[in-house]
Design a protein around this motif. Structure first.
Motif, PDB file in Angstrom:
ATOM      1  N   PRO A 116       0.807  -1.228   0.000  1.00 20.73           N
ATOM      2  CA  PRO A 116       0.000   0.000   0.000  1.00 20.73           C
ATOM      3  C   PRO A 116       0.835   1.272   0.000  1.00 20.73           C
ATOM      4  CG  PRO A 116      -0.084  -1.110   2.133  1.00 20.73           C
ATOM      5  CD  PRO A 116       0.552  -2.070   1.202  1.00 20.73           C
ATOM      6  N   LEU A 117       2.076   1.198   0.488  1.00 18.25           N
ATOM      7  CA  LEU A 117       2.941   2.373   0.484  1.00 18.25           C
ATOM      8  C   LEU A 117       3.778   2.378  -0.798  1.00 18.25           C
ATOM      9  CD1 LEU A 117       4.190   2.351   4.194  1.00 18.25           C
ATOM     10  CD2 LEU A 117       2.326   3.700   3.192  1.00 18.25           C
ATOM     11  N   PRO A 118       3.661   3.401  -1.641  1.00 21.96           N
ATOM     12  CA  PRO A 118       4.393   3.419  -2.916  1.00 21.96           C
ATOM     13  C   PRO A 118       5.896   3.256  -2.746  1.00 21.96           C
ATOM     14  CG  PRO A 118       2.748   5.175  -2.862  1.00 21.96           C
ATOM     15  CD  PRO A 118       2.778   4.590  -1.490  1.00 21.96           C
ATOM     16  N   THR A 119       6.467   3.878  -1.713  1.00 20.75           N
ATOM     17  CA  THR A 119       7.917   3.833  -1.536  1.00 20.75           C
ATOM     18  C   THR A 119       8.413   2.449  -1.155  1.00 20.75           C
ATOM     19  OG1 THR A 119       7.604   4.600   0.748  1.00 20.75           O
ATOM     20  CG2 THR A 119       8.090   6.270  -0.936  1.00 20.75           C
ATOM     21  N   SER A 120       7.503   1.571  -0.722  1.00 24.42           N
ATOM     22  CA  SER A 120       7.902   0.212  -0.358  1.00 24.42           C
ATOM     23  C   SER A 120       7.842  -0.741  -1.539  1.00 24.42           C
ATOM     24  CB  SER A 120       6.998  -0.312   0.770  1.00 24.42           C
ATOM     25  OG  SER A 120       7.152   0.460   1.935  1.00 24.42           O
ATOM     26  N   ARG A 121       7.329  -0.283  -2.660  1.00 22.76           N
ATOM     27  CA  ARG A 121       7.278  -1.136  -3.856  1.00 22.76           C
ATOM     28  C   ARG A 121       8.614  -1.078  -4.600  1.00 22.76           C
ATOM     29  NH1 ARG A 121       2.052   2.058  -5.774  1.00 22.76           N
ATOM     30  NH2 ARG A 121       0.774   1.673  -3.906  1.00 22.76           N
ATOM     31  N   PRO A 122       8.987  -2.160  -5.269  1.00 22.33           N
ATOM     32  CA  PRO A 122      10.218  -2.127  -6.065  1.00 22.33           C
ATOM     33  C   PRO A 122      10.003  -1.342  -7.363  1.00 22.33           C
ATOM     34  CG  PRO A 122       9.100  -4.219  -6.378  1.00 22.33           C
ATOM     35  CD  PRO A 122       8.311  -3.468  -5.321  1.00 22.33           C
ATOM     36  N   THR A 123      11.091  -0.873  -7.944  1.00 23.77           N
ATOM     37  CA  THR A 123      11.021  -0.299  -9.292  1.00 23.77           C
ATOM     38  C   THR A 123      11.033  -1.441 -10.307  1.00 23.77           C
ATOM     39  OG1 THR A 123      13.426  -0.170  -9.532  1.00 23.77           O
ATOM     40  CG2 THR A 123      12.293   1.725  -8.532  1.00 23.77           C
ATOM     41  N   MET A 124      10.730  -1.138 -11.570  1.00 26.84           N
ATOM     42  CA  MET A 124      10.745  -2.189 -12.585  1.00 26.84           C
ATOM     43  C   MET A 124      12.167  -2.678 -12.849  1.00 26.84           C
ATOM     44  SD  MET A 124       7.675  -2.908 -13.070  1.00 26.84           S
ATOM     45  CE  MET A 124       8.132  -4.254 -14.160  1.00 26.84           C
ATOM     46  N   ARG A 125      13.155  -1.837 -12.601  1.00 24.38           N
ATOM     47  CA  ARG A 125      14.547  -2.306 -12.712  1.00 24.38           C
ATOM     48  C   ARG A 125      14.810  -3.409 -11.687  1.00 24.38           C
ATOM     49  NH1 ARG A 125      19.408  -0.251 -14.576  1.00 24.38           N
ATOM     50  NH2 ARG A 125      18.393   1.696 -15.182  1.00 24.38           N
ATOM     51  N   GLN A 126      14.326  -3.186 -10.426  1.00 20.16           N
ATOM     52  CA  GLN A 126      14.502  -4.194  -9.395  1.00 20.16           C
ATOM     53  C   GLN A 126      13.678  -5.449  -9.703  1.00 20.16           C
ATOM     54  OE1 GLN A 126      13.304  -1.513  -6.237  1.00 20.16           O
ATOM     55  NE2 GLN A 126      15.377  -1.534  -5.348  1.00 20.16           N
ATOM     56  N   VAL A 127      12.469  -5.249 -10.240  1.00 21.30           N
ATOM     57  CA  VAL A 127      11.630  -6.397 -10.614  1.00 21.30           C
ATOM     58  C   VAL A 127      12.368  -7.280 -11.615  1.00 21.30           C
ATOM     59  CG1 VAL A 127       9.536  -7.074 -11.857  1.00 21.30           C
ATOM     60  CG2 VAL A 127       9.427  -5.310 -10.104  1.00 21.30           C
ATOM     61  N   MET A 128      13.019  -6.672 -12.615  1.00 21.55           N
ATOM     62  CA  MET A 128      13.776  -7.446 -13.603  1.00 21.55           C
ATOM     63  C   MET A 128      14.927  -8.204 -12.945  1.00 21.55           C
ATOM     64  SD  MET A 128      12.464  -7.359 -16.579  1.00 21.55           S
ATOM     65  CE  MET A 128      13.870  -8.154 -17.352  1.00 21.55           C
ATOM     66  N   GLN A 129      15.582  -7.569 -11.962  1.00 20.00           N
ATOM     67  CA  GLN A 129      16.675  -8.243 -11.268  1.00 20.00           C
ATOM     68  C   GLN A 129      16.172  -9.444 -10.479  1.00 20.00           C
ATOM     69  OE1 GLN A 129      18.148  -4.832  -9.107  1.00 20.00           O
ATOM     70  NE2 GLN A 129      19.819  -4.477 -10.570  1.00 20.00           N
ATOM     71  N   TYR A 130      14.981  -9.320  -9.853  1.00 22.07           N
ATOM     72  CA  TYR A 130      14.402 -10.454  -9.130  1.00 22.07           C
ATOM     73  C   TYR A 130      14.043 -11.580 -10.092  1.00 22.07           C
ATOM     74  CZ  TYR A 130      13.782  -7.082  -5.286  1.00 22.07           C
ATOM     75  OH  TYR A 130      13.976  -6.159  -4.306  1.00 22.07           O
ATOM     76  N   LEU A 131      13.400 -11.243 -11.215  1.00 25.01           N
ATOM     77  CA  LEU A 131      12.951 -12.265 -12.164  1.00 25.01           C
ATOM     78  C   LEU A 131      14.120 -12.966 -12.830  1.00 25.01           C
ATOM     79  CD1 LEU A 131       9.948 -10.406 -13.845  1.00 25.01           C
ATOM     80  CD2 LEU A 131       9.819 -12.287 -12.218  1.00 25.01           C
TER      81      LEU A 131
END
Length: 684
Positions: free
Chosen positions: A618-633
């Motif tokens: 629910p807090l925007p600042t706690s969500r990852p960026t899409m760059r981080q999402v790619m690193q996780y995937l």
């Protein structure tokens, strides 16, 4: 056609031969093979080695491409040694070739061709489109490529720093040219520069020389039949020492790559020489380029047939009525400011015929946004999706068309290509690439809608689609020249191409409804289940609201469930709450789509589900960026260790804590307000 390979070695007396062997040793063979030259005026199938869709035609032309989104290669069969000794410098060499480029549309051409020197006769993983079949987004720029190329580029790609859509470039291990200039030549008599349009469909000759002493590449070109101009078109300013680039031995050849529109690249003749000028190509023996242009022939018929028909009409009154009807049918709305957008505008007449008058049998989808039809452009035979959107006023239209044209420059393998637009009174028409396998949601929810005829996606396909859409969003948010916020990420806006790769569609369409609109309005922009809490509160989108919607998309693809599911008459169940409950109880994998029957990577599925919940924070600042999402995937970075209790949020309580009014929190009211928008950006 002629071919010549010389080895400048005579037959010496025996004692001389012995001396050469003793004193020169292994360098003797290199010296004997150093002088190589060949010349072709037209080609036989045995003259070159082919790869991709390239072919040697019966009329002796090499045709590198044959349709859209393909790549083709033609190599000299034998590798060449560019050094006299293993540790020596690369010798001077000279190349000349005659080429021709034809497009379905005279004013629009994508993407280009190249002459190259490469260490191998294969380019595994290389992309077509703007990478010209030589590199991809990961290998472009790598010194391990060992590739030198001269590109003939017909599309301006800002990602690669192209100077325009009609240029010659010198490339070292990358499609970001070290030097480039507009295609053309300098007249020997008066020194004036004449522009040459690469995609004119006319044969042209290109000369490329490498000077080993100065480590410079020098190039010029001219229309076929014009002697080689004395003044150079391009001489590399930057140091292009190929001794630091080429491997030994290397192959020489040509590559061609087309984008979303069919572009044909031909080679008519070719000559090469090591350590000397390339032999002159016998232009009298060259094959002819295919004559006539499909678009030109179509225009001749469209003009000639009405004139011929009118000649047989005796009654002037009848002719006037027919002409008036014709004008009204194809009437368009054009304003002076649209001239600058040129080839991005389609004629309504072409789109009308492509869809057979927008017949219902070609209807792909309909909703609040309007209707989407499948069409086939008559001139190019290109399949397209034609979207008709209503608009009531001119307010913000110029700004929106500017955005449409700008978004049309987005080039990514996981985005549906926006090709252009057309306008009529009260109506805007957008033209996209057609995706033959339709939208993703019909495969995820096939048990609800079509249990018998829809193919079930396995886990490998689903994970590939997830990664593809993440890659597309990373490109939109961070890798393009501007930040693009999609604002309506959902399964119905993900389309599948012929290989079942996911492509994100409808990017930017919501902007039509944002021009002149108060962004503080309480009218919710988006689709129920994908809306970030801060978006509901403020109405303002950001990259992190896209991340929130992507989190819902992750759960939807993995679980095979809709984000909001009706339970009884008055109750709605949120998918995120259902997944959280299973995580609390230690049964997270029980949320994975049961139709997979356990055939999936358990660790991968767990990671995707947890990543989805992290994106839904629910807090925007706690969500990852899409760059981080790619690193996780991609497994480049481990997912943060989070306890279920730290993500213990219920959607309703979450919105209440964020300060939403009871009207906004009411699911029926929210569904009503969203319904007017979800139709705007439906899944076609």
């Amino acid at each position: 056609m002629s071919y010549m390979a010389t080895k400048r070695c005579s037959s010496p007396p025996f004692f001389v031969y012995v001396c050469l062997v003793l004193f020169l040793g292994p360098n003797l063979a290199a010296l004997c093979t150093a002088q190589v030259q060949f010349s072709y005026s037209g080609f036989r199938a045995t003259d070159v080695t082919l790869d991709g869709v390239a072919a040697v035609r019966q009329d002796r032309l090499i045709q590198l491409t044959n349709t859209s989104d393909v790549k083709g290669y033609a190599f000299h069969p034998a590798p060449l040694r560019f050094r006299r000794s293993p540790n020596g410098t690369v010798q001077s060499f000279s190349v000349s070739f005659v080429f021709g480029i034809q497009s379905d549309f005279p004013d629009v051409c994508v993407d280009g061709m190249s002459f190259f020197v490469a260490p191998k006769k294969s380019f595994p993983g290389a992309f077509a489109n703007h990478f010209l079949g030589l590199f991809n987004d990961q290998t472009d720029g790598s010194p391990d490529n060992h590739i030198f190329a001269v590109e003939l580029d017909t599309f301006m790609n800002s990602e690669l720093k192209d100077i325009n859509n009609n240029h010659v470039g010198i490339d070292i291990n990358s499609l970001r040219s070290v030097d480039a200039t507009m295609a053309g030549f300098y007249d020997d008599e008066n020194g004036s520069f004449t522009n040459l349009t690469l995609s004119s469909g006319q044969p042209m000759q290109m000369w490329v020389d490498y000077d080993a002493e100065s480590a410079q590449v020098k190039s010029t070109m001219a229309p076929l039949g014009v002697d080689k101009p004395r003044r150079l078109l391009l001489s590399s300013v930057n140091n292009t020492n190929l001794s630091d680039v080429l491997e030994e031995p290397s192959y020489v050849g040509f590559s061609g790559a087309s984008g979303p529109l069919t572009t044909l690249f031909y080679v008519l003749g070719w000559s090469f020489a090591m350590d000397g000028p390339a032999p002159a190509i016998n232009i009298t023996n060259l094959p002819m380029l295919p004559q006539g242009h499909p678009k030109a022939r179509s225009l001749v018929l469209e003009i000639a047939l009405p004139i011929a028909t009118a000649a047989f009409i005796a009654a002037v009154g009848t002719a006037v009525v027919l002409l008036v009807r014709r004008w009204l049918r194809y009437a368009e709305l054009r304003e002076d400011w649209e001239v600058e957008f040129g080839p991005h505008r389609f004629s309504y007449k072409d789109l009308y015929h492509a869809t057979e008058g927008f017949k219902k049998k070609h209807l792909l989808g309909a909703g609040g946004f309007g209707e989407v039809y499948k069409g086939v452009l008559q001139a190019s035979k290109l399949e397209v999706a034609v979207k008709k959107v209503s608009h009531e006023s001119r307010q913000g239209m110029k700004e929106f068309i500017t955005e449409v044209v700008s978004i049309g420059r987005l080039r990514h393998r996981n985005l549906v290509q926006l090709l252009g637009y057309c306008r009529r009174k009260g109506e805007l028409i957008l033209v996209y690439d057609y995706m033959q396998n339709g939208s993703l949601d019909k495969y995820l929810h096939c048990e609800e809608e079509d249990k018998q005829s829809t193919t079930l996606l396995d886990w490998t396909q689903r994970y590939g689609i997830i990664r593809g859409i993440a890659c597309a969003l990373f490109y939109l948010h961070e890798k393009w020249e501007k930040i693009v916020i999609h604002r309506d990420i959902k399964a119905s806006n993900v389309l599948l191409d012929h290989e079942m790769n996911g492509r994100l569609g409808d990017f930017g369409l919501a902007r039509l409804y944002d021009h002149g609109t108060d962004l503080q309005t309480t009218h919710v922009v988006g689709t129920m289940g994908y809306l970030a809490p801060e978006l509901l509160r403020t109405g303002k989108s950001s990259p992190l609201t896209d991340v929130f919607a992507f989190g819902t998309f992750l759960l939807e693809v993995t679980c095979g469930q809709r984000p909001v599911k009706q339970h009884g008459q008055d109750q709605q169940i949120m998918l995120v709450d259902w997944v959280l409950e299973h995580w609390h109880s230690g049964s997270l994998t029980q949320t994975v789509d049961r139709r997979l029957q356990g055939l999936y990577d358990n660790d991968q599925a767990n990671m995707v589900l947890k990543l989805g919940l992290l994106c839904l924070h629910p807090l925007p600042t706690s969500r990852p960026t899409m760059r981080q999402v790619m690193q996780y995937l991609d497994g480049d970075m481990p997912l943060p260790e989070l306890e279920p209790t730290r993500l213990n949020f219920n959607m309703v309580s979450m919105m209440r804590n964020e300060g939403f009014s009871s009207a906004v929190m009411s699911y029926p009211d929210l569904t009503t307000s969203i319904g007017t928008f979800s139709g705007l950006s439906g899944g076609r």
